[in-house]
Each structure stands twice: as C-alpha cells, then as structure tokens.
Design a protein around this motif. Structure first.
Motif, PDB file in Angstrom:
ATOM      1  N   UNK A  95       0.384  -1.031  -0.132  1.00 16.47           N
ATOM      2  CA  UNK A  95      -0.067   0.086   0.149  1.00 16.47           C
ATOM      3  C   UNK A  95       0.797   1.248   0.291  1.00 16.47           C
ATOM      4  N   UNK A  96       1.820   1.010   0.136  1.00 16.24           N
ATOM      5  CA  UNK A  96       2.873   2.546   0.300  1.00 16.24           C
ATOM      6  C   UNK A  96       3.981   2.671  -1.053  1.00 16.24           C
ATOM      7  N   UNK A  97       3.627   1.431  -1.593  1.00 14.11           N
ATOM      8  CA  UNK A  97       4.936   2.059  -2.917  1.00 14.11           C
ATOM      9  C   UNK A  97       5.995   0.931  -2.693  1.00 14.11           C
ATOM     10  N   UNK A  98       6.107   0.156  -1.377  1.00 13.32           N
ATOM     11  CA  UNK A  98       7.457  -0.303  -1.915  1.00 13.32           C
ATOM     12  C   UNK A  98       6.868  -1.780  -2.638  1.00 13.32           C
ATOM     13  N   UNK A 136       0.227  -9.494  -3.101  1.00 13.15           N
ATOM     14  CA  UNK A 136      -0.108  -8.686  -1.933  1.00 13.15           C
ATOM     15  C   UNK A 136      -1.557  -8.685  -1.724  1.00 13.15           C
ATOM     16  N   UNK A 137      -1.760  -8.996  -0.281  1.00 19.06           N
ATOM     17  CA  UNK A 137      -2.997  -9.112   0.060  1.00 19.06           C
ATOM     18  C   UNK A 137      -3.762  -7.442   1.462  1.00 19.06           C
ATOM     19  N   UNK A 138      -4.017  -6.848   0.267  1.00 17.23           N
ATOM     20  CA  UNK A 138      -4.265  -5.636   0.263  1.00 17.23           C
ATOM     21  C   UNK A 138      -5.099  -5.360   1.719  1.00 17.23           C
ATOM     22  N   UNK A 139      -6.332  -5.987   1.817  1.00 19.24           N
ATOM     23  CA  UNK A 139      -6.858  -5.765   3.302  1.00 19.24           C
ATOM     24  C   UNK A 139      -6.633  -6.060   3.984  1.00 19.24           C
ATOM     25  N   UNK A 140      -5.317  -7.639   4.154  1.00 16.26           N
ATOM     26  CA  UNK A 140      -5.065  -7.305   5.673  1.00 16.26           C
ATOM     27  C   UNK A 140      -3.487  -6.988   5.500  1.00 16.26           C
ATOM     28  N   UNK A 149     -11.093 -10.209  -6.212  1.00 19.35           N
ATOM     29  CA  UNK A 149     -10.976  -8.766  -5.115  1.00 19.35           C
ATOM     30  C   UNK A 149     -11.663  -9.348  -4.512  1.00 19.35           C
ATOM     31  N   UNK A 150     -12.150 -10.347  -3.651  1.00 16.29           N
ATOM     32  CA  UNK A 150     -12.807 -11.243  -2.440  1.00 16.29           C
ATOM     33  C   UNK A 150     -12.359 -11.338  -1.912  1.00 16.29           C
ATOM     34  N   UNK A 151     -11.211 -11.562  -1.700  1.00 21.21           N
ATOM     35  CA  UNK A 151      -9.965 -12.550  -1.064  1.00 21.21           C
ATOM     36  C   UNK A 151      -9.441 -13.635  -1.263  1.00 21.21           C
TER      37      UNK A 151
END
Length: 349
Positions: free
Chosen positions: A122-125, A162-166, A209-211
């Motif tokens: 989420x931070x671009x790394x 990357x699991x964005x939700x978690x 998109x649903x994980x």
C-alpha cells in the motif's frame, strides 16, 4: 462443493490464433488495465510480450536475458531478470515505463540470488522473492533493498502477492509434496502457515477482489486451485490440463484469471462468475461501551438467509439482513456472517 463459482469460460491464446506466437517459456503475466492488454514475461527469449484483447502479440521489450516475475505498480512494469548483461551479477529487478518500455529503475541483486515473483504494498514498496528462500523489500526512491525475511518460506519459494485488505504478502513455494501457502507480515517479516495442501509444486499465486486465493500447481498435469479467504472449504480445481501453469494474475475489471502455461507457450484466460459472496459493513468499529453498531449486508448475489455471530462464539445472534447490535463489554470482537441463497452458502469473517 465450493460455493462461489457458477461458471468458467476458458479462452486459450496460442500461436494458432495469431500470425506468430512470440511466447517462449511464459513465466508470469500482468494485466495492464490502462491499455487493456496482458504483459507476459518470457524466460527463454528474454522478452516482455504484449498480448492485446484480441490475442494479437507484439514485443513490448526485449534483450532482458531471462525474464521471471512481473508486476504493475505506479505506471511501471516491474520485472525480475537473470542473465541480464547490463549488470555485473546478471540478476536485477527492473522498472519499465508502461508507455515506452524504457528502463527507469535498475536494482541489482547478488550473483547467487535468483529473483522471481514480485508484489507492491500500500505504501509503494516493491517485494521480490529470492528462490533460495528469501524475500527482499525494495525502496524505489532510495534505489536500495533490504531483507524482509528468510524464514518460513520453504524450499524454492516462487511467487508472492500482496493481500491489500490484510496488508500482508501471500507466498507459495515449489517444493514437491512439501509445498505450502503462507502469509508474511510486512512489519516483522514473520510468517504464518495458511494452508498445507495435498498438492504440490506451486508456482503462482494471486488474489481476487473478494480475497479468494488462486494458486497454480504443476501436479496432475497442471492445475489451478481456488481457496476461499476463510479456508472453510477444500481447494477447488478451476482449471486443469495446463502445461506448467506459472505466475498468475487476476483482472478485477473483467473478473478474469490469467494463466501463463510455461511449457505450452500459451495463455489461458478464465472468466469467473460468482453466485454468492458474503460481505458486510459496520457503521463503526471503535468506541466506548455501550457501543451500538449498525451492520449492513453487502453480499454479492441474492441471499435468502443470514446468520450473524457478533462475537464469533458459534452462536447465531441475528437473522436479518441489516441488524443492530450493542456491545456492552469492552474488548476486541470478531464478527462472522454466513449467508444462504437456497442452494449455495458462503461466510465472511
């Protein structure tokens, strides 16, 4: 039976559908929404091949030695390469401009490192797998990298997503019967085992998109499995008969899964249709007791029955679509919603 898949439409892109097949050991694929195309890393010819919506192929970039993982982030196609002549070690992660294909970032790795699957947080790394058993974190602005973890990845880790939700990484390894799926904490680098399946030789992983998690396995002729985010159901085969299914990608705009077949020099594109996907929202999640929370059903599909468990103790607390619940005691609570539409059911925690 796994509840969420209604139908699968499989489209195979091969050399027979176009004038010339430029795929040669397709190792990974990334969907470029901005240009509605697939960008495929090819191991044997060191090329990134662009595949348009009609299956036409063209060279996006060449001369990269051997291409492995790829991932699109911030208008850049990130590609891991080996045998790349422009760095002394031959190993690097390159950032290619999506519009021109020109190299705008070069991060060289050690000669003993084989970089493969890529992801961005989420931070671009940027994160890259080292198949000797490591994951590195790349600071693009600084042009440098550091070790995130070298434990709990198994033998020969291949891919990450990357699991964005978690806000964590999901990893798979190509270790025969010892293959497994794990999560990596982005702060500590600690790993957690998610699933030790009865199939092995895992090469690719992605999330929808649903994980839900999709993994590719070279076992049993080449199979892609889908695993729900609650791990409450057995993995389901959604595509079989692939020949060396490698680094997957998911297209959320068309709800498609894209599978590069390493040994067959093809792409398989699967249109996914979901009948029932449980989901919900809450008016607030933090406050002082007594805390009144309005819950709202956001399920994809047409549920007929709702079972709400507001403290995850196995006891149903409400049966309506949009209930209100009052928390009288301070604490941290896990909420579960199970829905049923008359034939299928699903659960969100």
């Amino acid at each position: 039976m796994f509840p969420k898949i209604l139908a699968l439409l499989i489209i195979m892109i091969t050399g027979n559908l176009i004038a010339q097949n430029l795929l040669s050991g397709p190792e990974s694929v990334a969907y470029d929404h901005q240009n509605n195309r697939y960008l495929v890393s090819n191991y044997y010819n060191g090329r990134i091949i662009e595949v348009d919506s009609l299956g036409g192929q063209s060279i996006f970039r060449q001369g990269l030695g051997r291409c492995l993982g790829n991932h699109i982030h911030g208008g850049i196609l990130w590609v891991s390469v080996r045998d790349y002549w422009q760095v002394s070690s031959g190993r690097a992660v390159l950032g290619l401009d999506l519009a021109t294909g020109e190299t705008v970032h070069t991060i060289e790795f050690y000669a003993t490192t084989t970089v493969d699957g890529l992801a961005a947080d989420n931070d671009g790394f940027i994160y890259v797998v080292d198949t000797t058993g490591r994951i590195y974190k790349i600071d693009v602005a600084a042009g440098a990298f550091e070790l995130l973890t070298n434990i709990g990845l198994g033998q020969n880790p291949q891919d990450i997503f990357h699991d964005a939700e978690n806000n964590r990484l999901i990893t798979v390894n190509y270790s025969g019967s010892g293959s497994f799926i794990s999560a990596v904490d982005l702060e500590s680098g600690g790993t957690t085992l998610l699933l030790d399946p009865d199939f092995g030789d895992l090469d690719g992983v992605c999330l929808d998109q649903y994980g839900n998690i999709y993994v590719s396995s070279w076992n049993d002729g080449g199979v892609v499995y889908r695993i729900d985010d609650s791990f409450a159901y057995d993995p389901e085969v959604i595509s079989s008969g692939n020949n060396g299914p490698a680094g997957l990608d998911y297209d959320p705009y068309h709800n498609r899964l894209i599978i590069p077949n390493f040994n067959a020099n093809t792409l398989s594109i699967i249109d996914l249709e979901f009948t029932l996907v449980a989901d919900f929202s809450a008016s607030q999640t933090v406050g002082c007791t007594p805390l009144t929370v309005q819950f709202n059903d956001c399920t994809l599909g047409s549920p007929l029955v709702w079972w709400w468990d507001f403290n995850n103790d196995g006891v149903t607390d409400a049966f309506s679509a949009d209930p209100v619940w009052i928390y009288d005691s301070p604490g941290v609570y896990t909420v579960a919603l199970k829905v049923h539409d008359g034939s299928d059911e699903d659960q969100e925690i």
